[in-house]
Design a protein around this motif. Sequence first.
Motif, PDB file in Angstrom:
ATOM      1  N   LYS A   1      -1.275   2.890   8.259  1.00  0.00           N
ATOM      2  CA  LYS A   1      -1.057   1.459   8.462  1.00  0.00           C
ATOM      3  C   LYS A   1      -1.599   0.679   7.274  1.00  0.00           C
ATOM      4  CE  LYS A   1      -2.057  -2.401  11.575  1.00  0.00           C
ATOM      5  NZ  LYS A   1      -2.749  -2.820  12.823  1.00  0.00           N
ATOM      6  N   LYS A   2      -0.826  -0.281   6.781  1.00  0.00           N
ATOM      7  CA  LYS A   2      -1.254  -1.116   5.672  1.00  0.00           C
ATOM      8  C   LYS A   2      -1.561  -2.514   6.175  1.00  0.00           C
ATOM      9  CE  LYS A   2       0.039  -2.679   1.029  1.00  0.00           C
ATOM     10  NZ  LYS A   2       1.069  -2.651  -0.030  1.00  0.00           N
ATOM     11  N   ILE A   3      -2.750  -3.003   5.865  1.00  0.00           N
ATOM     12  CA  ILE A   3      -3.170  -4.337   6.278  1.00  0.00           C
ATOM     13  C   ILE A   3      -3.138  -5.245   5.057  1.00  0.00           C
ATOM     14  CG2 ILE A   3      -5.061  -5.697   7.257  1.00  0.00           C
ATOM     15  CD1 ILE A   3      -5.945  -3.140   8.721  1.00  0.00           C
ATOM     16  N   GLU A   4      -2.404  -6.330   5.145  1.00  0.00           N
ATOM     17  CA  GLU A   4      -2.198  -7.204   3.994  1.00  0.00           C
ATOM     18  C   GLU A   4      -3.327  -8.206   3.783  1.00  0.00           C
ATOM     19  OE1 GLU A   4       0.136  -6.889   1.866  1.00  0.00           O
ATOM     20  OE2 GLU A   4       1.501  -5.492   2.862  1.00  0.00           O
ATOM     21  N   ALA A   5      -4.191  -8.393   4.769  1.00  0.00           N
ATOM     22  CA  ALA A   5      -5.248  -9.391   4.648  1.00  0.00           C
ATOM     23  C   ALA A   5      -6.171  -9.081   3.476  1.00  0.00           C
ATOM     24  CB  ALA A   5      -6.050  -9.455   5.947  1.00  0.00           C
ATOM     25  N   PRO A   6      -6.450 -10.045   2.619  1.00  0.00           N
ATOM     26  CA  PRO A   6      -7.361  -9.794   1.488  1.00  0.00           C
ATOM     27  C   PRO A   6      -8.803  -9.682   1.969  1.00  0.00           C
ATOM     28  CG  PRO A   6      -6.755 -12.108   1.548  1.00  0.00           C
ATOM     29  CD  PRO A   6      -5.940 -11.430   2.616  1.00  0.00           C
ATOM     30  N   ILE A   7      -9.540  -8.750   1.386  1.00  0.00           N
ATOM     31  CA  ILE A   7     -10.951  -8.572   1.718  1.00  0.00           C
ATOM     32  C   ILE A   7     -11.750  -8.449   0.435  1.00  0.00           C
ATOM     33  CG2 ILE A   7     -10.408  -7.449   3.909  1.00  0.00           C
ATOM     34  CD1 ILE A   7     -11.170  -4.772   2.589  1.00  0.00           C
ATOM     35  N   TYR A   8     -13.064  -8.519   0.559  1.00  0.00           N
ATOM     36  CA  TYR A   8     -13.957  -8.250  -0.554  1.00  0.00           C
ATOM     37  C   TYR A   8     -14.519  -6.845  -0.403  1.00  0.00           C
ATOM     38  CZ  TYR A   8     -14.062 -13.269  -1.740  1.00  0.00           C
ATOM     39  OH  TYR A   8     -13.720 -14.546  -2.111  1.00  0.00           O
ATOM     40  N   LEU A   9     -14.818  -6.204  -1.523  1.00  0.00           N
ATOM     41  CA  LEU A   9     -15.410  -4.874  -1.493  1.00  0.00           C
ATOM     42  C   LEU A   9     -16.690  -4.871  -0.658  1.00  0.00           C
ATOM     43  CD1 LEU A   9     -15.592  -1.935  -2.531  1.00  0.00           C
ATOM     44  CD2 LEU A   9     -16.730  -2.837  -4.575  1.00  0.00           C
ATOM     45  N   GLN A  10     -17.472  -5.948  -0.767  1.00  0.00           N
ATOM     46  CA  GLN A  10     -18.760  -6.010  -0.069  1.00  0.00           C
ATOM     47  C   GLN A  10     -18.621  -6.110   1.448  1.00  0.00           C
ATOM     48  OE1 GLN A  10     -17.749  -7.840  -2.668  1.00  0.00           O
ATOM     49  NE2 GLN A  10     -19.411  -8.293  -4.090  1.00  0.00           N
ATOM     50  N   ASP A  11     -17.399  -6.257   1.944  1.00  0.00           N
ATOM     51  CA  ASP A  11     -17.190  -6.264   3.395  1.00  0.00           C
ATOM     52  C   ASP A  11     -17.581  -4.932   4.029  1.00  0.00           C
ATOM     53  OD1 ASP A  11     -16.289  -8.875   3.383  1.00  0.00           O
ATOM     54  OD2 ASP A  11     -14.169  -8.346   3.366  1.00  0.00           O
TER      55      ASP A  11
ATOM     56  N   ILE B   1      -9.275 -15.886  -2.129  1.00  0.00           N
ATOM     57  CA  ILE B   1     -10.222 -14.929  -2.694  1.00  0.00           C
ATOM     58  C   ILE B   1     -10.706 -15.452  -4.047  1.00  0.00           C
ATOM     59  CG2 ILE B   1     -10.423 -12.639  -3.739  1.00  0.00           C
ATOM     60  CD1 ILE B   1     -10.574 -12.429  -0.800  1.00  0.00           C
ATOM     61  N   TYR B   2     -12.017 -15.364  -4.246  1.00  0.00           N
ATOM     62  CA  TYR B   2     -12.690 -15.912  -5.425  1.00  0.00           C
ATOM     63  C   TYR B   2     -13.070 -14.790  -6.387  1.00  0.00           C
ATOM     64  CZ  TYR B   2     -16.965 -17.789  -7.764  1.00  0.00           C
ATOM     65  OH  TYR B   2     -17.942 -18.164  -8.654  1.00  0.00           O
ATOM     66  N   GLY B   3     -12.950 -15.040  -7.684  1.00  0.00           N
ATOM     67  CA  GLY B   3     -13.370 -14.084  -8.692  1.00  0.00           C
ATOM     68  C   GLY B   3     -14.143 -14.775  -9.805  1.00  0.00           C
ATOM     69  N   ALA B   4     -15.124 -14.055 -10.389  1.00  0.00           N
ATOM     70  CA  ALA B   4     -15.939 -14.665 -11.441  1.00  0.00           C
ATOM     71  C   ALA B   4     -16.453 -13.609 -12.405  1.00  0.00           C
ATOM     72  CB  ALA B   4     -17.126 -15.409 -10.823  1.00  0.00           C
ATOM     73  N   TYR B   5     -16.641 -14.006 -13.645  1.00  0.00           N
ATOM     74  CA  TYR B   5     -17.316 -13.180 -14.646  1.00  0.00           C
ATOM     75  C   TYR B   5     -18.161 -14.104 -15.513  1.00  0.00           C
ATOM     76  CZ  TYR B   5     -18.236 -10.075 -18.569  1.00  0.00           C
ATOM     77  OH  TYR B   5     -18.859  -9.329 -19.541  1.00  0.00           O
ATOM     78  N   LEU B   6     -19.490 -13.923 -15.406  1.00  0.00           N
ATOM     79  CA  LEU B   6     -20.437 -14.754 -16.126  1.00  0.00           C
ATOM     80  C   LEU B   6     -20.083 -16.242 -15.927  1.00  0.00           C
ATOM     81  CD1 LEU B   6     -20.690 -12.644 -19.426  1.00  0.00           C
ATOM     82  CD2 LEU B   6     -22.155 -12.516 -17.389  1.00  0.00           C
ATOM     83  N   GLY B   7     -20.291 -17.025 -16.949  1.00  0.00           N
ATOM     84  CA  GLY B   7     -19.874 -18.424 -16.890  1.00  0.00           C
ATOM     85  C   GLY B   7     -18.608 -18.640 -17.680  1.00  0.00           C
ATOM     86  N   LYS B   8     -17.852 -17.551 -17.906  1.00  0.00           N
ATOM     87  CA  LYS B   8     -16.713 -17.589 -18.812  1.00  0.00           C
ATOM     88  C   LYS B   8     -15.362 -17.487 -18.123  1.00  0.00           C
ATOM     89  CE  LYS B   8     -19.439 -17.541 -22.434  1.00  0.00           C
ATOM     90  NZ  LYS B   8     -19.511 -18.668 -23.402  1.00  0.00           N
ATOM     91  N   GLN B   9     -15.337 -16.897 -16.940  1.00  0.00           N
ATOM     92  CA  GLN B   9     -14.053 -16.706 -16.265  1.00  0.00           C
ATOM     93  C   GLN B   9     -14.198 -17.008 -14.772  1.00  0.00           C
ATOM     94  OE1 GLN B   9     -11.973 -12.960 -17.229  1.00  0.00           O
ATOM     95  NE2 GLN B   9     -13.576 -12.546 -18.723  1.00  0.00           N
ATOM     96  N   ARG B  10     -13.174 -17.650 -14.237  1.00  0.00           N
ATOM     97  CA  ARG B  10     -13.091 -17.885 -12.805  1.00  0.00           C
ATOM     98  C   ARG B  10     -11.641 -17.677 -12.380  1.00  0.00           C
ATOM     99  NH1 ARG B  10     -17.729 -17.630 -13.382  1.00  0.00           N
ATOM    100  NH2 ARG B  10     -19.409 -18.907 -12.520  1.00  0.00           N
TER     101      ARG B  10
END
Length: 290
Positions: free
Chosen positions: A166-176, A212-221
């Motif tokens: 079964k494939k679930i399309e809901a986005p999750i975070y790895l830390q879940d 879903i949020y993504g970040a790298y240092l203060g350089k990328q969002r």
Amino acid sequence: HWSEVEADTAIDYLGTAKDSDKPFFMYIAFNAPHDPRQAPQEYLDMYPVPKMPMPKNFLASYPYRDAMGAPHSLRDEKLAPMPRTEYAVSVHRREYYAIISHLDAQIGRVLKALDESGKRDNTYVVFSADHGLGVGRHGLLGKQNMYDHSVRVPWIVRGPGVQPAKKIEAPIYLQDIVPTALEWAGAEVPGHIQFESIRPHLAGKGEARKAIYGAYLGKQRAVTKDGYKLIVYPTIKKARLYHLVEDPLEMKDLLEEGSARSKKIAGALLEVLRSLEKEMGGSLEIEAEI
């Protein structure tokens, strides 16, 4: 080989766990396919360099690399010449695929040992990774970027009550995985945990995150929502917009076409991104010219 050593350790542990009625937990931290990618020769032979296909989103150089937080000065980005050459990328992809195939074989050994232990039917197995790699896509080799090839990782679950295939399309975070594993163990989830158990999703009752949020240092969002992704390089106020449904390889920046519709979508996503920045405890002022 380190992957074999790690698998051997896991198999040895399962050999002791099978004689106990107590619950057990294993975190098997394989290093592969992190560089240096040194797979046994038999696996390298599976992927001859001349037969390695180039990624469709290959670039010799990423146009905004100087605004990304100097990723090209980091170890993994120095593993190939700049500008990238097709030959160098082919060699890296050969080594990447070879060590993944070798890793797969070791995971198979661990799963076989789990079966032989008699614990399979009441054990949850989660397969994931902390990040992906560019390996030539968008002119990048490493992980320090907001593209799906680096930030979107596999998340596979097998265990009691989990519906196969079964494939679930809901986005999750790895830390879940943290609250999920605690709940599986019957433990209380501490209030400071910011992430969410995926158990409701496995039961078909989960409520998908809206963004879903993504970040790298203060350089990328970045923010992904409703099938679109907005990437922002705040130091140069540059934004890039991709429609992931129609363009999963992220090759067409919709803001380059300059349409009113694209600008409207990007503007709305920018506001969501700013809200998520605060929610995640960030303090970066995210500005972009849209």
